[in-house]
Motif scaffolding. Structure first.
Motif, PDB file in Angstrom:
ATOM      1  N   ASN A  54       1.508   3.220  -2.500  1.00 38.36           N
ATOM      2  CA  ASN A  54       0.890   4.231  -3.369  1.00 38.36           C
ATOM      3  C   ASN A  54       1.747   4.654  -4.569  1.00 38.36           C
ATOM      4  N   TYR A  55       2.971   4.139  -4.682  1.00 35.25           N
ATOM      5  CA  TYR A  55       3.848   4.586  -5.778  1.00 35.25           C
ATOM      6  C   TYR A  55       3.237   4.314  -7.148  1.00 35.25           C
ATOM      7  N   GLY A 103       0.778  -1.242   0.000  1.00 34.19           N
ATOM      8  CA  GLY A 103       0.000   0.000   0.000  1.00 34.19           C
ATOM      9  C   GLY A 103       0.802   1.280   0.000  1.00 34.19           C
TER      10      GLY A 103
HETATM   11  S1  SF4 Z   1       3.994   0.169  -5.759  1.00 37.61           S
HETATM   12 FE1  SF4 Z   1       1.818  -0.305  -5.866  1.00 37.61          FE
HETATM   13  S2  SF4 Z   1       1.717  -2.546  -5.956  1.00 37.61           S
HETATM   14 FE2  SF4 Z   1       3.766  -2.011  -5.236  1.00 37.61          FE
HETATM   15  S3  SF4 Z   1       3.544  -2.065  -3.006  1.00 37.61           S
HETATM   16 FE3  SF4 Z   1       3.241   0.048  -3.644  1.00 37.61          FE
HETATM   17  S4  SF4 Z   1       1.017   0.251  -3.841  1.00 37.61           S
HETATM   18 FE4  SF4 Z   1       1.484  -1.937  -3.819  1.00 37.61          FE
END
Ligand code: SF4
Length: 76
Positions: free
Chosen positions: A15-16, A13
């Motif tokens: 958020n990237y 989670g």
């Molecule tokens: S980049 Fe996206 S998929 Fe990867 S951990 Fe963060 S929120 Fe989850």
């Protein structure tokens, strides 16, 4: 054709991906994990096929930014 896969169970989670590629990823208000938009879930692997090759680079940026490396993207 671009194939994107998200191993959603392992999302932390951060958020990237949603920030870097909001066309394909959106954070869930329910459990705080990332949703891969329009994807189909098969045993925890959420997959979507996108018919436009030009999306590859943006998804790849998100995939490389994911700290737990659960986003895979390939061009076929
Ligand atoms: S980049 Fe996206 S998929 Fe990867 S951990 Fe963060 S929120 Fe989850």
């Amino acid at each position: 054709m671009v194939i994107i896969t998200l191993q959603r169970d392992k999302c932390i989670g951060c958020n990237y991906c949603a920030e870097l590629d909001p066309e394909h990823f959106r954070m869930s208000k329910k459990d705080g994990k990332s949703n891969l938009l329009h994807s189909v879930d098969k045993k925890g692997f959420h997959t979507v096929r996108v018919p436009h090759d030009f999306v590859f680079e943006q998804v790849e940026i998100a995939a490389n930014a994911c700290p737990v490396r659960i986003i895979k993207v390939s061009k076929i």
